[in-house]
Design an enzyme around this catalytic site. Structure first.
Site, PDB file in Angstrom:
ATOM      1  N   LYS A  13       0.842  -1.186   0.000  1.00  0.00           N
ATOM      2  CA  LYS A  13       0.000   0.000   0.000  1.00  0.00           C
ATOM      3  C   LYS A  13       0.889   1.251   0.000  1.00  0.00           C
ATOM      4  CE  LYS A  13      -2.900   1.968   3.619  1.00  0.00           C
ATOM      5  NZ  LYS A  13      -1.933   2.988   3.826  1.00  0.00           N
ATOM      6  N   LYS A  18       7.318   0.913   1.217  1.00  0.00           N
ATOM      7  CA  LYS A  18       7.571  -0.062   0.179  1.00  0.00           C
ATOM      8  C   LYS A  18       8.829   0.294  -0.623  1.00  0.00           C
ATOM      9  CE  LYS A  18       4.534   0.673  -2.832  1.00  0.00           C
ATOM     10  NZ  LYS A  18       5.131   1.483  -3.894  1.00  0.00           N
ATOM     11  N   LYS A  44       4.020   8.033  -9.407  1.00  0.00           N
ATOM     12  CA  LYS A  44       4.820   9.084  -8.767  1.00  0.00           C
ATOM     13  C   LYS A  44       6.282   9.040  -9.220  1.00  0.00           C
ATOM     14  CE  LYS A  44       4.287   8.617  -4.270  1.00  0.00           C
ATOM     15  NZ  LYS A  44       3.629   7.285  -4.190  1.00  0.00           N
ATOM     16  N   ASP A 130      -2.541  -2.027  -3.770  1.00  0.00           N
ATOM     17  CA  ASP A 130      -3.165  -3.314  -4.059  1.00  0.00           C
ATOM     18  C   ASP A 130      -3.450  -3.386  -5.545  1.00  0.00           C
ATOM     19  OD1 ASP A 130      -6.352  -2.379  -2.576  1.00  0.00           O
ATOM     20  OD2 ASP A 130      -4.918  -1.286  -3.807  1.00  0.00           O
TER      21      ASP A 130
END
Lengths: 290, 465, 502
Positions: A13, A18, A44, A130
């Site tokens: 998420k 991450k 991004k 997800d």
């Protein structure tokens, strides 16, 4: 040429750490002498920043927007100890189709045989969130990543996202798609966090690959535009990332997870929420008594 | 009880038919953006398409070219502006590209109305088309938009979306008087119906012969956008056909307080046309007096001429040695299917063996359409099937009992080989009609009925030797 | 690796070859900017593609998409089924390609049949929930209904955007049904030029149909990559003792499979044959005949000699060439006399136009303008003998007004005003109606083999004489119709007024 490139996808998420974790894995692997590419799959386009001193690189889709034909080499940049960095990129929020963007970017590199040409040992896809639509599922499909890891904290929203990913993996698993290597438990600082994650992986029949605590070292490194491996190579946190990287590198057997259905997930989280409230109450009482 | 009715029970049980799936083989309609042809059907209107590079070409070439070779007209065909959306418009959105296309198009194209139609790409990535088009509308440019992504439905759906867009965004509000004796006609789907130009011309002709003034809106007889602007001033809306146009008429009723008359049967032949005209006249309030007398005189005159020809035709029809087909099947859209079936049963005394409607009418209309077939004549009832997949249609035709003589099949190019297999005759009357060249030909009204007879029996006679 | 068969998705033409769709200038300049002339190229250019500055403008009219080319190739394989995994609108193409397929079969003396295309008919909820279950159902329907020898799956813009995983279902059903189930990625938005659709079909055939380890070689078999054209190659190649294996249109799956057994591959148009011919050579060792295309004397001579060389039949070719020159030249002289002073304009696909202009020049027809729908700076083989534009210029001289544009009618007016031809030759719809409204008749080349070889020069000459007579119709029409363009635009001399170079 000739060796098989190991392709790994790491999902999580947004905001869960991450890219931080993925970049540290990549950094640890290059440090160990492997040829590694980190492929950011997030509109991004900031997945690889800490591998390159905090610098943004032009994304594959930026190049596609400007040119009628794109040489994939123009989208590949080297960072910390020669790690190859690629960003898929994507549209501004609210327009276009980010999922299609990922499909396009991944296809472009594959068609130009980049992974073979660079003689890579590892390609690590850092994928947003997800699995919301077909595009975000591309790295788990046949012929791309073999192993998928998901990063989750003990936060319920992060676990929902992980569970969603498991469902995506389950869908593709009988069609030659990637299987689940396990969960990278992030921001795990208390036993309680650990219990939640442990319970979730047990229910969904997978495993925790590593518990990564929240650490100020990471934040300090990020502020310098660096991975922890680069900025604080001798820190305890760097050691944890190296251990994680080693486990991922050595990982061979992935499995089909058993995601919870919506009802089960609600019941599961409600159960933990009750315990959480109980703990909060106890701590409030402690504060009040003090 | 007629023979025909007993025959119905001989239809194969449903279990013989293959299970219905999503698959459609040999298509019988285009998708919603196919309504670019409805725009091209309005004189001096030009569609602007925001879609992939093949969408406009595909809908045009198939609906308008390989279907009677009707051609592109003034603003249709290859002239249709298109963003030819690429990967760039998919990933980053295509609103800016559409805006520059419109802006430059205004410098190049000479038109009275532009209609922006979107395809799957734009509707999937969620381009804000309203935000692109509104600034042009605010500049007073005659431009409207409709979101017609192919997954939203077929070109019938698209036609209603486009019609609605023009009414709401171009015709606009109206609070003035409505003019007695003026009627807006909503009937055949332009271009998809191969004979729409001739047919609309004939419908307009007979309505005007009966003393009404007609906004035909589409085709060579339309006066273009001025006619569209005049829509709210009409006395009422006339929907001719089982379902297409009804939602438009309901919308106009709501928007302008205009009543509408729904005549499910597109009239073919003298009896049907006379009944049609009288129903319209009654609805218009022209029930007696000099206006009605004049209308009745027109009907009588047309009728006399029609039967003069029919009388001469009788020599052939009664005496032709080599036999003529007795049983027929009609495979086509609801409007033509019902119209032809009524004419063939009532005027020629042919026996309906299989009727299949292929335009996927909305469910709400299907029961009423079935009822129409159950009272196709005073003494004849028949059943109708709804099917769009040609494989299923052809299996159904193969299982149909056409009796001892070869059948006559009113269908499309897709039935050409099947008609040969059944040793029957094919008359191509619907999309796609790739083996006919159609200009002004009509099969409806008084004149069209005679042309239809010529077509049917020339086809049969020319096969004799 | 020139052709990458490892991925299911074909690389687009612009990526592989640097294809452009907007350019205006002298033919020799375009040739010079193209790869063959430049030879080496800066590292930016990748292994094959070259960059030519391209004109791009804000106004565009509807083009054609890759999926349509998949329909007209994969959809025309006689014992296969093509599934269109798409909303119903893509299926509209079944109408035109059925009509062309039937006429093509009749022209080739094959049994006439309808083509086998099935749409998965995707609706709004499939866009949200995915269309894979419907695809699987339609593959099963295709199998139950027709028991085809292969099933092709053409993708669409819609399924490309929602990211349907077509490969997975194809792989599973291929194993289950025991026939090739071949995904062809031909989303319209993926490429600016429709010829990528040819490549997509050929990519799938190379990957999944062509026999991998042929047990036998057929040393007298030649693959001819074509469309629906009449059978002009059998008589020509028959003179050399060669048999023809026509692909892809109207072939059977087995005829496609045996391509790897052939002695050589030839085409009539490099736009169409580039990918497949190069792939057959690269993957299966079947040599591609690398020569000018068979148009006009020089081109046909060289083409025949190269076929003869590759198949070891040099002697027979020389006899045939000599006899044909002797047969054709007097007739050509008669036609040249009749066509004296006439001016033609060619508006067709890229390589094909290069060939046709040569034929017109052989006929003594003046050609000072041409519109090609795209330009490939190089073909997949990268062999300079295939440089059809250079061949045209070397053999027949300059074409002063050479334009690249993907069928943009609004530009065509100014293009015709520049040169004022007596007739045009055209192959795609959309441009002839404009010419017609200007009083200029068009020859629509439905049979793409019409102008091939020695006889082709005579064929085309006769067709020109026929169409010149049409002029009466067109001039009458011109007097009674109006174009949908503003006078201001029609007065502009530069068809690329709004475009900028990118």
């Amino acid at each position: 040429m000739g060796k098989k490139t190991k392709q790994i996808a790491i999902y999580g998420k947004g905001g869960i750490g991450k890219s931080t974790t993925t970049s540290n894995i990549s950094a640890a692997l290059v440090e160990a002498g492997y040829k590694v590419m980190q492929f950011g799959c997030d509109p991004k386009a900031d997945s690889t920043n800490t591998l390159r001193g905090g610098e943004y690189i032009p994304s594959v889709l930026d190049l596609l927007r400007e040119n009628s034909r794109v040489d994939a080499h123009d989208a590949i940049f080297q960072g910390f100890r020669g790690v190859y960095c690629v960003e898929a990129g994507g549209p501004q929020p609210g327009v276009g189709c980010a999922g299609r963007g990922i499909i396009t970017a991944v296809q472009l590199l594959k068609q130009q045989d980049i992974f073979e040409e660079l003689d890579l040992d590892y390609v690590i896809f850092d994928v947003l969130g997800d699995v919301v639509c077909g595009g975000f599922a591309v790295p788990v499909r046949e012929g791309i990543a073999e192993h998928v890891f998901t990063i989750s904290s003990a936060d319920f929203m992060a676990i929902y996202a992980a569970n969603n990913l498991f469902r995506g993996i389950q869908t593709y698993s009988n069609k030659g798609g990637a299987l689940l290597g396990g969960v990278i438990a992030n921001s795990i600082n208390t036993d309680f966090h650990r219990e939640i994650i442990d319970d979730f992986v047990e229910k969904t029949q997978t495993q925790v690959v590593e518990y990564v605590p929240r650490s100020l070292t990471v934040t300090q490194a990020e502020l310098q535009g660096k991975t922890t491996i680069e900025a604080a190579p001798h820190s305890e946190q760097a050691g944890i990332y190296r251990r994680l990287a080693k486990r991922i590198a050595g990982h061979t057997e992935s499995k089909v997870p058993s995601p919870l259905d919506a009802k089960e997930l609600r019941a599961w989280s409600a159960g933990w929420a009750d315990q959480l409230i109980e703990i909060e109450r106890r701590s409030e009482r402690l504060v009040a008594n003090a | 009880m007629s023979i025909v009715e007993t025959k119905i029970r001989d239809l194969p049980p449903a279990s013989l038919a293959p299970a219905k799936t999503n698959s459609i083989e040999q298509i019988r309609y285009g998708c919603a953006i196919g309504a670019l042809q409805s725009v091209a059907a309005i004189p001096r209107a030009i569609p602007i398409t925001h879609c992939g590079p093949g969408c406009a070409d595909k809908q045009f070439m198939n609906l308008a070219f390989y279907n009677g070779f009707q051609g592109g007209g003034y603003g249709g065909g290859a002239v249709v502006p298109s963003t030819n959306a690429s990967e760039r418009e998919v990933v980053f959105g295509g609103a800016e590209r559409l805006s520059e296309l419109i802006e430059s198009g205004l410098k190049i194209l000479d038109a009275d109305l532009f209609v922006v139609l979107t395809g799957c790409i734009s509707d999937l990535v969620g381009d804000d088309i309203g935000a692109v088009v509104r600034p042009f509308q605010e500049r007073g440019i005659p431009i409207v938009y409709a979101e017609t992504g192919g997954f939203k439905g077929n070109n019938f759906t698209g036609h209603e979306l486009v019609t609605r867009a023009i009414i709401d965004q171009f015709v606009g509000d109206y609070a003035g008087e409505q003019q007695t004796g003026v009627v807006n006609l909503w009937s055949l789907l332009p271009y998809h119906n191969t004979f729409w130009r001739g047919d609309l011309t004939e419908i307009k002709r007979v309505l005007e012969g009966a003393g009404l003034q007609v906004n035909v809106l589409f085709g060579p007889e339309s006066k273009g956008v001025s006619e569209w602007k005049a829509i709210p001033t009409a006395q009422f809306n006339l929907v001719v056909g089982p379902w297409l146009g009804l939602s438009t008429a309901r919308h106009l009723e709501h928007k302008y307080g205009q009543p509408f008359l729904h005549v499910p049967v597109l009239p073919i032949g003298s009896n049907e046309t006379a009944r049609f005209l009288r129903e319209v006249l009654d609805f218009a309030g022209i029930t007696a007096g000099p206006a009605r007398d004049k209308a009745e005189a027109f009907i009588a005159d047309e009728e006399a001429r029609y039967y003069k020809y029919l009388e001469d035709f009788t020599d052939f029809y009664a005496e032709y040695w080599w036999g003529l087909p007795a049983k027929f099947a009609v495979i086509g859209d609801a409007t033509y299917n019902l119209a032809l079936t009524r004419f063939l049963v009532n005027q020629l005394g042919l026996i309906p063996a299989r009727q299949i409607i292929t335009d996927n009418p909305p469910d709400e209309f299907r029961e009423e359409i079935r009822a129409q077939y159950r009272r196709i004549a005073d003494d004849v009832a028949t059943e109708v099937d709804f099917e769009e997949d040609s494989y299923a249609i052809h299996q159904s035709l193969r299982q149909t009992d056409f009796g001892h003589k070869p059948p006559i099949i009113f269908g499309t190019t897709w039935e050409r080989d099947l008609a040969k297999e059944l040793k029957g005759v094919i008359i191509e009357v619907g999309f796609p009609t790739s083996y006919e060249v159609v200009l002004s030909r009509s099969y409806v009204g008084y004149r069209g009925a005679l042309t239809l007879l010529e077509k049917i029996y020339s086809t049969i006679v020319s096969r004799s030797a | 690796m020139p052709i990458n068969l490892k991925t299911a998705v074909v690389e687009t033409r612009e990526q592989r070859l640097g294809t452009i769709i907007g350019w205006d200038g002298k033919a020799s300049d375009l040739s010079h900017e193209s790869a063959y002339a430049r030879g080496g190229c800066a590292s930016k250019c990748g292994p094959k593609a070259r960059r030519i500055c391209e004109l791009r403008g804000p106004f565009t009219q509807g083009s054609i998409c890759s999926e349509q080319m998949v329909e007209c190739q994969a959809g025309n394989v006689r014992d296969a089924v093509l599934i269109q995994h798409s909303p119903i609108g893509c299926g509209a193409g079944q109408v035109i390609y059925n009509s062309i397929f039937r006429n093509g079969l009749a022209m080739r003396g094959l049994p006439v049949q309808n083509l086998h295309l099935i749409s998965t008919n995707l609706r709004e909820k499939d866009m949200v929930f995915g269309g894979i279950a419907k695809l699987e159902q339609t593959i099963r329907d295709a199998w139950e209904r027709h028991h085809p020898k292969a099933i092709f799956i053409g993708t669409s813009c819609a399924t490309g955007i929602i990211g349907d995983d077509v490969e997975s279902v194809a792989t599973a059903l291929e194993a289950e049904l025991g026939i090739p189930v071949i995904p062809l990625h031909c989303e319209g938005f993926k490429s600016k030029h429709w010829s990528t659709g040819f490549d997509a079909t050929q990519h799938g055939i190379l990957r999944q149909i062509v026999r991998k380890n042929p047990e036998k070689k057929q040393e007298d078999l030649v693959n001819v990559i074509n469309l629906w054209g009449s059978d002009v190659f059998s008589p020509i190649l028959g003179e050399l003792g060669l048999r023809v294996n026509y692909v892809v249109d109207m072939a059977t799956v087995d005829e496609l499979a045996q391509m790897s057994e052939a002695a050589a591959t030839v085409g009539f148009c490099y736009t169409l044959s580039s990918y497949l011919a190069a792939g057959l050579e690269q993957e299966f060792g079947v040599p591609e005949v690398k020569a000018p295309m068979p148009y006009g004397f020089a081109g046909t001579d060289a083409w025949l000699r190269e076929i003869a060389r590759v198949t070891n039949r040099e002697g027979k070719a020389e006899d045939y060439i000599r006899n044909e020159h002797a047969r054709v030249k007097p007739k050509l002289a008669e036609l040249r006399e009749k066509l004296k002073g006439k001016k033609g304009y060619v508006a067709t696909g890229s390589a094909y136009a290069h060939g046709l202009i040569g034929v017109l020049r052989e006929l003594g027809v003046e050609v000072d303008g041409s519109l090609v729908f795209h330009h490939d700076p190089v073909y997949d083989s990268q062999d300079p003998r295939e440089d059809s534009l250079a061949h045209l210029i070397d053999q027949y001289g300059e074409v002063d007004n050479f334009t690249v544009g993907n069928r943009q009618q609004y530009q065509f007016f100014a293009l015709l005003q520049r040169v004022k031809p007596d007739f045009i030759i055209i192959r795609h719809n959309g441009l002839a109606p404009l010419a017609a409204r200007l009083g200029i008749p068009a020859i629509p080349l439905g049979d793409e083999h019409h102008a091939v070889g020695y006889q082709g020069m005579l064929n085309l000459g006769e067709s020109i004489l026929d169409v010149l007579a049409h002029k009466k119709y067109h001039q009458d029409l011109a007097a009674h119709t109006k174009l949908p363009y503003k006078k201001w635009w029609l007065d502009q001399k530069d068809p690329f007024l709004f475009a900028r170079s990118v």
